[in-house]
Design a protein around this motif. Structure first.
Motif, short mmCIF file in Angstrom:
data_model
loop_
_atom_site.label_atom_id
_atom_site.label_comp_id
_atom_site.label_asym_id
_atom_site.label_seq_id
_atom_site.Cartn_x
_atom_site.Cartn_y
_atom_site.Cartn_z
N MET A 1 -1.78 -5.73 1.01
CA MET A 1 -1.40 -4.31 1.14
C MET A 1 -2.59 -3.50 1.62
O MET A 1 -2.44 -2.61 2.45
CB MET A 1 -0.90 -3.75 -0.19
N ALA A 2 -3.76 -3.84 1.12
CA ALA A 2 -4.97 -3.11 1.53
C ALA A 2 -5.23 -3.31 3.02
O ALA A 2 -5.65 -2.38 3.71
CB ALA A 2 -6.17 -3.59 0.72
N VAL B 1 -3.26 1.21 9.06
CA VAL B 1 -2.64 2.53 9.23
C VAL B 1 -3.70 3.62 9.25
O VAL B 1 -3.69 4.48 10.14
CB VAL B 1 -1.60 2.81 8.12
N SER B 2 -4.63 3.58 8.31
CA SER B 2 -5.61 4.67 8.23
C SER B 2 -6.71 4.59 9.27
O SER B 2 -7.19 5.62 9.74
CB SER B 2 -6.22 4.73 6.82
N THR C 1 4.69 5.05 5.61
CA THR C 1 4.69 3.59 5.49
C THR C 1 5.65 3.15 4.40
O THR C 1 5.63 3.67 3.29
CB THR C 1 3.27 3.09 5.17
N ALA D 1 -2.75 -1.10 4.82
CA ALA D 1 -3.18 0.30 4.63
C ALA D 1 -4.39 0.61 5.50
O ALA D 1 -4.48 1.70 6.09
CB ALA D 1 -3.51 0.55 3.16
N SER D 2 -5.31 -0.33 5.62
CA SER D 2 -6.49 -0.13 6.47
C SER D 2 -6.09 0.00 7.94
O SER D 2 -6.63 0.85 8.65
CB SER D 2 -7.44 -1.31 6.29
#
Length: 165
Positions: A116-117, A123-124, A138, A120-121
């Motif tokens: 998940m990280a 996306v950000s 998301t 998330a990375s």
């Protein structure tokens, strides 16, 4: 081969790309040579783009990944609309699918990663930093029930207790 038979052939191959040409010929009442020629033509014309297996990765624990569907609102570019930003997004290796949508968001991006990280990375640090991206939402996939017409976990029993009044 007639157009109707060609479409029937495409539908059969879309459902199961491993069917041998002699079996396809019998199914379509065509010669095996015509079937092979038609398949080659469809591949050359980029009608058939790929042959893929639908895999239940949850059964191979070391290979399971995280998938997310990301709704993206973007500013369309003059003269190219959404095509230019879509071309940039699709080049990211994390992106497994990308669709232009109607409704609240413009693009739907399907991303796969190991954690998940990691998603998330992406996306950000990559997606949200594009100058034309206005916002993202998301959604992480929790469980896969059906994909490309294939139902997953058909043999699993529902273990919930039945409650009735």
């Amino acid at each position: 081969m007639t157009k109707d038979k060609e479409v029937e052939l495409i539908r059969i191959l879309e459902h199961n790309g491993r069917i041998e040409s002699d079996v396809l010929a019998k199914m379509l009442d065509e010669s095996e040579e015509d079937v092979k020629k038609t398949i080659q033509k469809l591949e050359d014309d980029h009608v058939i783009l790929s042959y893929a297996a639908v895999v239940d990765w949850s059964k191979i624990q070391s290979e399971e990944s995280i998938a997310a569907m990301i709704d993206v609102k973007v500013t369309p570019q003059r003269d190219v609309g959404f095509d230019e930003v879509a071309a940039r997004i699709q080049r990211f290796p994390e992106v497994s699918a990308l669709y232009l949508m109607s409704g609240t968001y413009d693009l739907s991006v399907v991303v796969e990663g190991q954690t998940m990280a990691g998603v998330a990375s992406f996306v950000s640090n990559k997606l949200s930093t594009l100058e034309t991206v206005l916002s993202t939402t998301t959604h992480f996939r929790m469980k896969k029930y059906k994909h490309d017409g294939v139902v997953f976990n058909q043999d699993e029993k529902d273990r919930r207790m039945v409650v009735s009044p």
